[in-house]
Design a protein around this motif. Sequence first.
Motif, short mmCIF file in Angstrom:
data_model
loop_
_atom_site.label_atom_id
_atom_site.label_comp_id
_atom_site.label_asym_id
_atom_site.label_seq_id
_atom_site.Cartn_x
_atom_site.Cartn_y
_atom_site.Cartn_z
N TYR A 86 24.24 -23.08 8.59
CA TYR A 86 23.31 -22.58 9.61
C TYR A 86 22.99 -21.11 9.34
N GLN A 87 21.85 -20.68 9.89
CA GLN A 87 21.39 -19.31 9.70
C GLN A 87 22.06 -18.37 10.69
N GLU A 88 22.42 -17.19 10.20
CA GLU A 88 23.03 -16.17 11.05
C GLU A 88 22.20 -14.90 10.89
N GLU A 486 24.64 -26.45 18.65
CA GLU A 486 24.26 -27.23 17.47
C GLU A 486 22.76 -27.49 17.43
N PHE A 487 22.12 -27.57 18.60
CA PHE A 487 20.70 -27.90 18.66
C PHE A 487 19.79 -26.68 18.85
N SER A 488 20.26 -25.69 19.57
CA SER A 488 19.37 -24.57 19.91
C SER A 488 19.78 -23.24 19.30
N GLY A 489 20.97 -23.19 18.66
CA GLY A 489 21.45 -21.92 18.15
C GLY A 489 21.98 -21.05 19.28
N THR A 538 28.22 -18.65 21.57
CA THR A 538 27.71 -18.94 22.90
C THR A 538 26.21 -19.19 22.82
N ARG A 539 25.62 -19.48 23.97
CA ARG A 539 24.15 -19.54 24.01
C ARG A 539 23.60 -18.16 23.64
N SER A 540 22.31 -18.09 23.39
CA SER A 540 21.70 -16.82 23.00
C SER A 540 21.85 -15.79 24.12
N LEU A 541 22.37 -14.63 23.77
CA LEU A 541 22.60 -13.56 24.74
C LEU A 541 21.64 -12.41 24.47
N ASP A 542 21.06 -11.87 25.52
CA ASP A 542 20.22 -10.68 25.34
C ASP A 542 21.11 -9.43 25.30
N LEU A 543 20.51 -8.27 25.10
CA LEU A 543 21.28 -7.03 24.95
C LEU A 543 22.16 -6.76 26.17
N SER A 570 21.42 -19.73 14.00
CA SER A 570 20.49 -20.85 14.15
C SER A 570 21.26 -22.11 14.54
N ALA A 571 20.52 -23.16 14.84
CA ALA A 571 21.15 -24.44 15.16
C ALA A 571 21.84 -25.00 13.93
N THR A 572 23.04 -25.55 14.11
CA THR A 572 23.72 -26.19 12.99
C THR A 572 23.10 -27.55 12.68
N VAL A 573 22.47 -28.14 13.70
CA VAL A 573 21.70 -29.37 13.47
C VAL A 573 20.26 -28.93 13.23
N SER A 574 19.88 -28.80 11.98
CA SER A 574 18.56 -28.28 11.63
C SER A 574 17.47 -29.30 11.96
N ASN A 575 16.22 -28.83 11.91
CA ASN A 575 15.10 -29.73 12.15
C ASN A 575 15.09 -30.88 11.14
N GLU A 576 15.48 -30.55 9.89
CA GLU A 576 15.51 -31.59 8.85
C GLU A 576 16.57 -32.64 9.17
#
Length: 808
Positions: A86-88, A486-489, A538-543, A570-576
């Motif tokens: 996954y992308q970091e 896994e789905f939303s990053g 965790t889920r995406s966190l803002d500043l 990024s999501a570990t379950v990619s779009n592909e």
Amino acid sequence: MKKSRGIAVLLLTAIVTVFFCYVAAVGIGPTGTGSAKNINTGLDLAGGVSITYQAKDSNPSKEDMSDTVYKMQQRVSQYSTEAQAYQEGSNRITIEIPGVSDANAILEELGKPGSLYFIDQTDADGNQNFTKGNSESGYVLARSIEDIQKAGSVVLEGTDVADAEGGAYQDSSTSSQKYAVSLTLTKNGKTKFAEATKANVGKQIAIVYDDQVLSAPNVNEEISGGKAQITGMASTEEAQNLASYIRIGSLSLELTELRSSVVAAQLGEEAIATSVKAGAVGLVIVMLIMIIAYRIPGLVASVALVLYTTLMLITLNAFDITLTLPGIAGIILGIGMAVDANVIIYARIREEIAAGLSVHAAIKSGFGKAFSAIFDGNITTLIAACVLMWLGSGSVKGFAYTLAMGIVISMFTALVISRLVINAVYAIGVRDPKFYGIAKERKAVDFVGKRKIFFAVSIILILCGPVGMLVHSNVIGDKAMNYSLEFSGGTSTNVTFNKEMDIKEIDSEVTPVVEAVTGDKNVQPTKVQGTNQVVIKTRSLDLKEREALNKALEENFDVDTSLITSENISATVSNEMRRDAIVAVIVAAIFMLLYIWFRFKDIRFASSAVLALLHDVLVVLAFYVISRISVGNTFIACMLTIVGYSINATIVIFDRIRENMRGRKKVEDEELKEIVNTSVTETLTRSIYTSLTTFVMVAILYVMGVSSIKEFAAPLMVGIIGGAYSSVCITGTLWYTMKTFRKNRVAAPAAAAASAKISSEKSEKKVKQPSGQQTAQQQPKKKNRKRVAERLAAQEAAKQQNDEEKSE
């Protein structure tokens, strides 16, 4: 079977059962070969290696990053179907490989990321691009790769290579073993390579990786098929090393290793321990249910279940299949299918005893009549598993392997072991029908008559999903579904604590603090082995939220906030991967439809089964939407489990309908209705017991499991209930509706037309002939015309009905 042979079979079964239990629990030899503790487990259950790469380009495009992540996912799948990539951040890629503990070994095998080029021996002016040298390949670059590129001597780049595999092959001309690398090129690479090899026949093309010449094979002929073989390696290891460099060099981006570490289990030891206990308790309860319900046959089924479970554990070990939480779902489904096969057989034996057969004849007939339902149900699910193995990736592929093994083993234990043991029990003298039970005659339930109610309930349940999505996304302003990391990053936070904490401490102390700050239960802490570091996803966190989390960690654990780092992931379950999963499920459904059509010789059986399967999936989807359970890897496993479970239940009912219709060429609607109702009622016991035993296994897992296990078990329980409902209330009635729909649609207008014609003739007569003025000669004519009209109308209706039946 003679009594002496029966005793021998029972003794042998007892010895084999005890031996398999010992192997599964302890293993054989000093290394414990075959033991359940030696099964490869995924990151969620046992941890593994985490390696982070960084792109050399500081601002890579989204397309290049996405392509590189997907290719890395394909690379690491060779180690485990559960490996993740996954992308970091904007230019980093992290791979996580379960079941291994040596990061350096993985790095060596993957190869060091760098640039890959295939270059001509000379340029257009005759200048040498590479010459003889002292490197391992025997060649070195004569000038820089930049100059070679400017001279137009690069014939292929890494992105033109789709795959590379190294290994040994048998040379037919010399009958000796040789070593080679097999290349597969992309569509563009195929064209480029054909042109390059045509222009360089008799010359060399060098493979350059990170400015080093790895190999410089001779071109013997033009290669236009998109596949090539590099020969001349000294060993398998050399061929595999070259292949690994080519694979890693074929990435869209050049990468450099940033860091690597060994990480602990994501779910922790407690999750494994509770899952094992829950599985054992559930299995014991299922065995008790079987014994109470079926007496001696239930005891035999219990022995078969023990053998099934131990064989599954030993086979997982033997084939080095990685077991994860979704894999546990495959085992649970396998136990359910193993129970199902035994229930089908023993319910049949009871029916045959009730029909007046002797116990011995009933056993033989029961196995014979149950075979088609067991065979078709399991083969249909096995087809789905094979398609998922073929087209799926990641956890989908891992689930498919476990499911396929479970199907094969459950069929073996039910059709071979159970048959041998129950015949042996009969042979030693257990012959009284009371030990086997006698099926009670039940009045057929009018399922078909209530079909409108069933269809309405199903439509309401299904619509809860899309309606809930619209409410959450448009009214509440939330996501349509509660997508997990896994789905939303999300956000990855690396925290260095003042002491080394084990995963149990992290789960009980750190995770609640993080959940309180984020307001979300979807938290995945991972311990870096041998350090005080913990990676918290965790889920995406803002500043603002990141600052709040840092402050909370400082207040509760006195950590140094300057050592806390955060990155978006990024999501570990990619779009592909999602696309692969969807395509795999669609193709599996098509193959199942074709198989059911072929076996039942009626497309309506196949379409009813697939529609019922879709019904179950949509009901579970609605539960995810309403309950807000996180949608992650376990979501995919849950949906696949429901697909396998539901189709098996449907096949059993269709098999009974097929049997009850055997020998009947023309069946009126009322008779067809009676057949469907009778068939569903006759298989009702099987549906109840199979659903009950599978539900018990999952329910115990839910009660005893940790929070992550509960999120996995809850939708499974809904799916089991939904699958039981659809198989009993929907499938047979849906088939009946399809079977009679066109017939009724054609017959009704024909009958109406005939009636209208008769009425018309009556009215004409009334107009032409005044009342009381008919002669004796005219009255018979009127009657004859009436009979002719009725006969013509009946013939027309019968003709249309025959035409309809022929077309069907």
